[in-house]
Design an enzyme around this catalytic site. Structure first.
Site, PDB file in Angstrom:
ATOM      1  N   GLY A  91      65.574 -93.502  -3.146  1.00 19.30           N
ATOM      2  CA  GLY A  91      66.672 -93.220  -4.077  1.00 19.30           C
ATOM      3  C   GLY A  91      67.956 -92.886  -3.331  1.00 19.30           C
ATOM      4  O   GLY A  91      69.051 -93.257  -3.760  1.00 19.30           O
ATOM      5  N   ARG A 119      63.740 -95.782 -11.676  1.00 13.64           N
ATOM      6  CA  ARG A 119      64.484 -94.511 -11.627  1.00 13.64           C
ATOM      7  C   ARG A 119      65.897 -94.677 -12.195  1.00 13.64           C
ATOM      8  O   ARG A 119      66.496 -95.749 -12.096  1.00 13.64           O
ATOM      9  CB  ARG A 119      64.506 -93.992 -10.189  1.00 13.64           C
ATOM     10  CG  ARG A 119      63.097 -93.657  -9.714  1.00 13.64           C
ATOM     11  CD  ARG A 119      63.071 -93.113  -8.317  1.00 13.64           C
ATOM     12  NE  ARG A 119      63.723 -91.821  -8.221  1.00 13.64           N
ATOM     13  CZ  ARG A 119      63.909 -91.177  -7.074  1.00 13.64           C
ATOM     14  NH1 ARG A 119      63.510 -91.723  -5.947  1.00 13.64           N
ATOM     15  NH2 ARG A 119      64.481 -90.001  -7.060  1.00 13.64           N
ATOM     16  N   GLN A 166      72.579 -86.770  -4.566  1.00 15.31           N
ATOM     17  CA  GLN A 166      72.728 -88.226  -4.485  1.00 15.31           C
ATOM     18  C   GLN A 166      73.904 -88.683  -5.341  1.00 15.31           C
ATOM     19  O   GLN A 166      74.685 -89.538  -4.926  1.00 15.31           O
ATOM     20  CB  GLN A 166      71.427 -88.909  -4.926  1.00 15.31           C
ATOM     21  CG  GLN A 166      70.291 -88.643  -3.949  1.00 15.31           C
ATOM     22  CD  GLN A 166      68.985 -89.289  -4.342  1.00 15.31           C
ATOM     23  OE1 GLN A 166      68.886 -89.955  -5.370  1.00 15.31           O
ATOM     24  NE2 GLN A 166      67.968 -89.097  -3.524  1.00 15.31           N
ATOM     25  N   ASP A 313      62.484 -80.780  -3.917  1.00 12.83           N
ATOM     26  CA  ASP A 313      61.416 -81.618  -3.353  1.00 12.83           C
ATOM     27  C   ASP A 313      60.189 -80.801  -2.953  1.00 12.83           C
ATOM     28  O   ASP A 313      59.135 -81.367  -2.656  1.00 12.83           O
ATOM     29  CB  ASP A 313      61.935 -82.384  -2.129  1.00 12.83           C
ATOM     30  CG  ASP A 313      62.969 -83.435  -2.514  1.00 12.83           C
ATOM     31  OD1 ASP A 313      63.005 -83.842  -3.691  1.00 12.83           O
ATOM     32  OD2 ASP A 313      63.738 -83.849  -1.629  1.00 12.83           O
ATOM     33  N   LYS A 340      61.750 -88.241 -10.253  1.00 17.56           N
ATOM     34  CA  LYS A 340      61.639 -88.414  -8.798  1.00 17.56           C
ATOM     35  C   LYS A 340      60.803 -89.664  -8.512  1.00 17.56           C
ATOM     36  O   LYS A 340      60.656 -90.500  -9.393  1.00 17.56           O
ATOM     37  CB  LYS A 340      61.042 -87.147  -8.171  1.00 17.56           C
ATOM     38  CG  LYS A 340      61.988 -85.943  -8.258  1.00 17.56           C
ATOM     39  CD  LYS A 340      63.232 -86.190  -7.432  1.00 17.56           C
ATOM     40  CE  LYS A 340      64.238 -85.075  -7.572  1.00 17.56           C
ATOM     41  NZ  LYS A 340      65.498 -85.368  -6.871  1.00 17.56           N
TER      42      LYS A 340
HETATM   43  C1  S3P Z   1      68.478 -86.130  -1.666  1.00 18.41           C
HETATM   44  C2  S3P Z   1      68.737 -85.475  -2.829  1.00 18.41           C
HETATM   45  C3  S3P Z   1      67.718 -85.078  -3.794  1.00 18.41           C
HETATM   46  C4  S3P Z   1      66.323 -85.112  -3.206  1.00 18.41           C
HETATM   47  C5  S3P Z   1      66.086 -86.352  -2.394  1.00 18.41           C
HETATM   48  C6  S3P Z   1      67.094 -86.451  -1.263  1.00 18.41           C
HETATM   49  C7  S3P Z   1      69.596 -86.493  -0.779  1.00 18.41           C
HETATM   50  O1  S3P Z   1      67.749 -85.965  -4.894  1.00 18.41           O
HETATM   51  O2  S3P Z   1      65.351 -85.015  -4.219  1.00 18.41           O
HETATM   52  O3  S3P Z   1      64.789 -86.352  -1.858  1.00 18.41           O
HETATM   53  O4  S3P Z   1      69.365 -86.841   0.398  1.00 18.41           O
HETATM   54  O5  S3P Z   1      70.751 -86.435  -1.231  1.00 18.41           O
HETATM   55  P1  S3P Z   1      68.768 -85.708  -6.124  1.00 18.41           P
HETATM   56  O6  S3P Z   1      70.132 -85.731  -5.572  1.00 18.41           O
HETATM   57  O7  S3P Z   1      68.558 -86.858  -7.067  1.00 18.41           O
HETATM   58  O8  S3P Z   1      68.368 -84.399  -6.714  1.00 18.41           O
END
Ligand code: S3P
Length: 425
Positions: A91, A119, A166, A313, A340
């Site tokens: 993701g 997702r 993200q 996580d 997730k």
């Molecule tokens: C991440 C942000 C998180 C996390 C993912 C890594 C990142 O997701 O769960 O494993 O590297 O920015 P979300 O931003 O969707 O919460």
């Protein structure tokens, strides 16, 4: 994979490099001028997907002894990919890269595996569209494959409905290519690696007094030396093992303790877990420490509100800890778990129930009444690396744990089972 009961885990281990920081080092290194040298890069499948995508846009990445070298081409140096970009299970690759792709002078298509393509991507499509991006979901279902036709962008002020690093990072990266300021408000602070690292690479990124993150475009990025700390999300499994498995004593070296990521440490302390912080480093960039952990009697707690994004996580392994702790643990405000790599809320509930635990799923979390005798079970992980690792640790206590598809740990922790074996008595 079968996991047997353990007589104790003892020894010193190095935690693999942080996944979030590893991804960003490749992406920001690619957009920088000059070479970025990365130490302790995580060579997990997710980060390799980011390298593969960047390679398809003309970026050369090489290994030099212990370092990864990214030969950046500047903000406007990427070239049109000849093929679809494959983000695999990641993701982070998909959402962060979409922000970069939106501001290019070429078109691209990005997709991934069956988990990734279910997702939600509307959360980035909406703000990017407001910025002038031309991005669409090929199937019209708000998921990848995404088709992105590069377009001129304008900065926006955006209030994200979810606290997601993200989403925040995607908007800030698009902001590098936009005209005018880009400002992001989050409902709670998500991990801030993008802000810290973009600043180090030379971008103008600030946090205002009202908590919003502001990016002012116009500065070039310059290649950096990046020291990746150990990933607290990977350390989490061995912290839990050290606390739960009798006769254990584990030193985890170089565990990243960025305050936007250290919710698990606070929860361990609240549950009565004993940890000793032996040595601290990188206080000025990404703080980290060596942590000694020994068995402790854990008790239930309440986990809710602003701490959730700082341990999102880690919730699968926290739920496992709660099942072995005395008393009730309540987890709230964690609806994000449903989107997730799998629906983790459903899978944690299903697997803990199979082990004989007393757990009730709620709309945005779960209630776990700990202390019941638990037994090994056949665990369903649906390709989710964190589920496989969390229930492998549970298996050290129950024995007879069968984990189908355990190879998926390679997404974030390729040496997980090897480390487990090395520490076993
Ligand atoms: C991440 C942000 C998180 C996390 C993912 C890594 C990142 O997701 O769960 O494993 O590297 O920015 P979300 O931003 O969707 O919460």
């Amino acid at each position: 994979m079968k996991v047997d009961r353990s007589n104790g885990l003892r020894g010193t281990m190095t935690v693999p490099g942080d996944k979030s920081i590893s991804h960003r080092s490749v992406m920001f290194g690619a957009l920088a001028e000059g070479t970025t040298r990365v130490r302790h890069f995580l060579s997990g499948a997710d980060c390799l997907s980011t390298i593969d995508c960047m390679s398809r846009m003309g970026i050369s990445v090489e290994k030099d002894n212990e370092e990864l070298l990214i030969h950046g081409k500047g903000l406007h140096g990427l070239t049109a990919p000849t093929e679809t970009l494959d983000a695999g299970n990641s993701g982070t690759t998909t959402r962060l890269l979409s922000g970069i792709l939106a501001g290019q002078r070429f078109s691209s298509r990005i997709t991934g595996d069956s988990s990734l393509t279910s997702r939600p991507m509307k959360r980035i499509m909406e703000p990017l569209t407001q910025m002038g991006a031309r991005i669409r979901s090929e199937q019209g279902n708000g998921c990848a494959p995404l088709i992105i036709d590069g377009a001129p962008l304008q900065g926006i002020t955006y209030h994200t409905p979810v606290a997601s690093a993200q989403v925040k990072s995607c908007i800030l990266l698009a902001g590098l290519y936009a005209e005018g300021l880009t400002r992001v408000y989050e409902p709670a602070l998500s991990r801030d690696h993008t802000e810290r690292m973009l600043r180090a690479f030379g971008a103008d990124v600030a946090t205002d007094a009202d908590g919003s993150i502001v990016l002012t475009p116009g500065r070039k990025l310059t290649g950096q030396a990046v020291e990746v700390p150990g990933d607290i999300s990977s350390a989490a499994y061995f912290l839990a093992a050290g606390l739960l498995v009798p006769n254990s004593e584990i030193i985890l070296e170089n565990v990243g303790l960025n305050p936007t990521r250290d919710g698990m440490i606070c929860v361990i302390e609240k549950m009565g877990g004993q940890m000793t912080f032996l040595k601290r480093y990188h206080e000025d960039t990404e703080p980290a420490a060596d942590i000694l952990v020994r068995p402790s009697q854990l008790h239930g707690t309440v986990i809710e509100g602003a701490i959730i994004p700082t341990l999102i996580d880690e919730l699968p392994i926290i739920a496992v800890m709660a099942a072995f702790a005395e008393g009730e643990t309540i987890i709230k405000d964690a609806a994000e778990l449903k989107v997730k790599e799998t629906d983790r809320l459903a899978l944690i509930t299903e697997n803990l129930t199979r082990m004989g635990a007393d757990i009730t799923a709620t709309d945005d979390g779960m209630i776990i009444r700990g202390g019941r005798p638990l037994h090994g079970a056949a665990i369903e992980v649906q390709g989710d690396h964190r589920m496989a690792m969390a229930f492998a640790i549970a298996g050290l206590l129950t024995g007879d744990m069968e984990i189908a598809d355990a190879a998926c740990v390679s997404v974030s922790y390729p040496t997980f089972f090897e480390t487990l074996k090395n520490l076993s008595r």
